[in-house]
Scaffold this motif. Structure first.
Motif, mmCIF file in Angstrom:
data_model
loop_
_atom_site.group_PDB
_atom_site.id
_atom_site.type_symbol
_atom_site.label_atom_id
_atom_site.label_comp_id
_atom_site.label_asym_id
_atom_site.label_seq_id
_atom_site.Cartn_x
_atom_site.Cartn_y
_atom_site.Cartn_z
ATOM 1 N N THR A 179 0.833 -1.189 0.000
ATOM 2 C CA THR A 179 0.000 0.000 0.000
ATOM 3 C C THR A 179 0.875 1.248 0.000
ATOM 4 O O THR A 179 1.503 1.579 1.003
ATOM 5 N N ALA A 180 0.943 1.913 -1.137
ATOM 6 C CA ALA A 180 1.694 3.158 -1.267
ATOM 7 C C ALA A 180 0.819 4.109 -2.063
ATOM 8 O O ALA A 180 0.701 3.985 -3.282
ATOM 9 N N LEU A 181 0.151 5.015 -1.382
ATOM 10 C CA LEU A 181 -0.790 5.893 -2.050
ATOM 11 C C LEU A 181 -0.064 7.030 -2.754
ATOM 12 O O LEU A 181 0.994 7.483 -2.304
ATOM 13 N N ALA A 210 -10.129 2.808 -2.911
ATOM 14 C CA ALA A 210 -10.174 1.402 -3.313
ATOM 15 C C ALA A 210 -9.407 1.184 -4.608
ATOM 16 O O ALA A 210 -8.792 0.126 -4.805
ATOM 17 N N ARG A 211 -9.433 2.180 -5.481
ATOM 18 C CA ARG A 211 -8.733 2.038 -6.764
ATOM 19 C C ARG A 211 -7.240 2.348 -6.651
ATOM 20 O O ARG A 211 -6.412 1.564 -7.122
ATOM 21 N N VAL A 212 -6.889 3.473 -6.057
ATOM 22 C CA VAL A 212 -5.463 3.816 -6.027
ATOM 23 C C VAL A 212 -4.677 2.817 -5.189
ATOM 24 O O VAL A 212 -3.511 2.521 -5.481
ATOM 25 N N ALA A 213 -5.297 2.241 -4.149
ATOM 26 C CA ALA A 213 -4.616 1.261 -3.304
ATOM 27 C C ALA A 213 -4.942 -0.167 -3.701
ATOM 28 O O ALA A 213 -4.420 -1.110 -3.115
ATOM 29 N N ARG A 214 -5.829 -0.339 -4.662
ATOM 30 C CA ARG A 214 -6.288 -1.642 -5.120
ATOM 31 C C ARG A 214 -6.729 -2.525 -3.949
ATOM 32 O O ARG A 214 -6.175 -3.591 -3.677
ATOM 33 N N VAL A 215 -7.755 -2.047 -3.266
ATOM 34 C CA VAL A 215 -8.350 -2.793 -2.159
ATOM 35 C C VAL A 215 -9.434 -3.692 -2.743
ATOM 36 O O VAL A 215 -10.440 -3.215 -3.259
ATOM 37 N N ARG A 228 -2.928 9.051 -12.127
ATOM 38 C CA ARG A 228 -2.914 7.855 -12.986
ATOM 39 C C ARG A 228 -1.605 7.083 -12.887
ATOM 40 O O ARG A 228 -1.582 5.868 -13.033
ATOM 41 N N GLY A 229 -0.504 7.774 -12.624
ATOM 42 C CA GLY A 229 0.777 7.087 -12.524
ATOM 43 C C GLY A 229 0.957 6.320 -11.229
ATOM 44 O O GLY A 229 1.861 5.489 -11.122
ATOM 45 N N GLY A 230 0.108 6.587 -10.241
ATOM 46 C CA GLY A 230 0.265 5.917 -8.956
ATOM 47 C C GLY A 230 -0.934 5.093 -8.551
ATOM 48 O O GLY A 230 -1.053 4.716 -7.384
ATOM 49 N N CYS A 231 -1.831 4.821 -9.500
ATOM 50 C CA CYS A 231 -3.049 4.070 -9.189
ATOM 51 C C CYS A 231 -2.816 2.583 -9.416
ATOM 52 O O CYS A 231 -2.608 2.135 -10.552
#
Length: 374
Positions: free
Chosen positions: A27-29, A170-175, A231-234
């Motif tokens: 998890t790196a937001l 939920a999207r940027v951290a892919r939960v 978008r580069g960190g999602c």
């Protein structure tokens, strides 16, 4: 070529390997500075964001309460009208509940209006607390609203997690955990941004930037990832699963309830109305008199036992009015009758239909749509 003269074919050619989903990342937001820079350029123009001076906590609170379960498009004009009638917390606190209910009519989820009125009375007496804990102590102010007011009005370093924020996180951290089980984790991740200096320096702007990102780009369907400052960190976009998140647990089917209502009108066109009990669903709102709402359909004879006037010749109007509440679906029949006079009926009042409609919840509007006075 094979010995049989065909193209060489491997087992892998005949059975392609399944698509491998990249493993969940740590998890790196993405950093808040990028989002704040985007917000400074693209923030939405909204009635409760005048940009002049520090935010008014009353206006922030009012907008957040109105926006719960309601769209920005629907709230905009109603917010302006409500504010014109109740310009500050003292005006709202001093108003009768009937006035507040009439002004709220049509916005739905009427418990919000009751909580708003109760909270205004407390706030008028003691003033607005500047932190989440103090705001949570006010009647009717829940965790989300307290965080939103604290962040936006008082620059407290908190991140209010509404549906837009939950979707973004939920999207940027892919939960992958479905909602509602993921809510606590999503809120914790969102609050983690306040460890970053850029977000901590502008808590109110950062919260509203998250709201705007979710509402305009990171939308439930077809998110505009190409325009997103993150978008580069999602993590979800990198894995190609952004449209699948946040996942949601399957909802149970809503039960159906039934009611029969009685539209009684006099020779002058006035209709008979009553006010619902102060407590409970649609508490204190005007309605067309009727039966309780229950699981079983009403038979004619038992329904007529609830008519405001007995012995009349009631006419069943064509069609059925339907309305969806959070926990059940309501189906209503409408009976109509006309009196030659205008008797005084305890607990009821005669009103002009247009005036009554303006003060009624939308469920009653659906009933009135079945009525043809001609």
């Amino acid at each position: 070529m094979t010995a049989a003269g065909g193209l060489s074919e491997t087992v892998a050619d005949r059975h392609p390997a399944p698509r491998v989903t990249p493993p969940l990342p740590k998890t790196a937001l993405p950093g808040p500075a990028l989002l704040l820079a985007w917000y400074d350029r693209h923030r939405r123009v909204l009635p409760w964001r005048d940009g002049i001076g520090p935010p008014d906590p009353y206006r922030v609170w009012l907008s957040e309460v109105m926006l719960q379960q309601t769209t920005v498009a629907a709230v905009g004009p109603r917010y302006t009208r409500f504010l014109a009638r109740f310009p500050d917390v003292h005006a709202l606190a001093g108003a009768d509940w009937a006035e507040v209910a009439a002004e709220w009519a049509g916005l739905g989820y009427y418990a919000r209006a009751r909580n708003l009125h109760a909270g205004a009375k407390a706030l008028a007496a003691q003033g607005f607390p500047h932190n989440v804990e103090g705001l949570r102590a006010i009647p009717g102010i829940g965790p989300y609203t307290a965080a939103a007011v604290a962040a936006i009005a008082f620059q407290e370093p908190v991140v209010p997690a509404d549906g837009n924020v939950e979707r973004v996180v939920a999207r940027v951290a892919r939960v992958e955990t479905p909602l509602p089980a993921a809510k606590k984790r999503l809120a914790e991740l969102a609050q983690g941004w306040m460890a970053e200096p850029a977000a901590r320096a502008r808590p109110g702007d950062f919260a509203q930037a998250l709201f705007d990102l979710g509402a305009t780009l990171c939308t439930p369907r077809n998110p505009a990832c190409a325009l997103c400052p993150w978008r580069g960190g999602c993590a979800a976009q990198a894995a190609g699963v952004q449209t699948e998140l946040p996942r949601k647990s399957a909802k149970a089917a809503r039960p159906t309830r039934h009611g029969t209502h009685f539209l009684l009108h006099d020779p002058g066109g006035l209709v008979l109305v009553r006010r619902r009990a102060e407590k409970g669903l649609l508490g204190g709102m005007l309605e067309i008199p009727g039966t309780p709402w229950r699981a079983e359909p009403w038979g004619e004879a038992e329904a007529l036992a609830h008519a405001p006037v007995s012995g009349l010749r009631w006419r069943l109007l064509a069609g059925e009015a339907r309305h969806g509440f959070t926990h059940f679906e309501l189906r209503m029949a409408l009976l109509s009758a006309r009196l030659t006079g205008r008797p005084d009926i305890p607990g009821h009042a005669w009103m002009d239909p247009s005036v009554a409609r303006a003060a009624m919840p939308s469920v009653m509007h659906r009933l009135l749509a079945l009525w043809d006075p001609a």
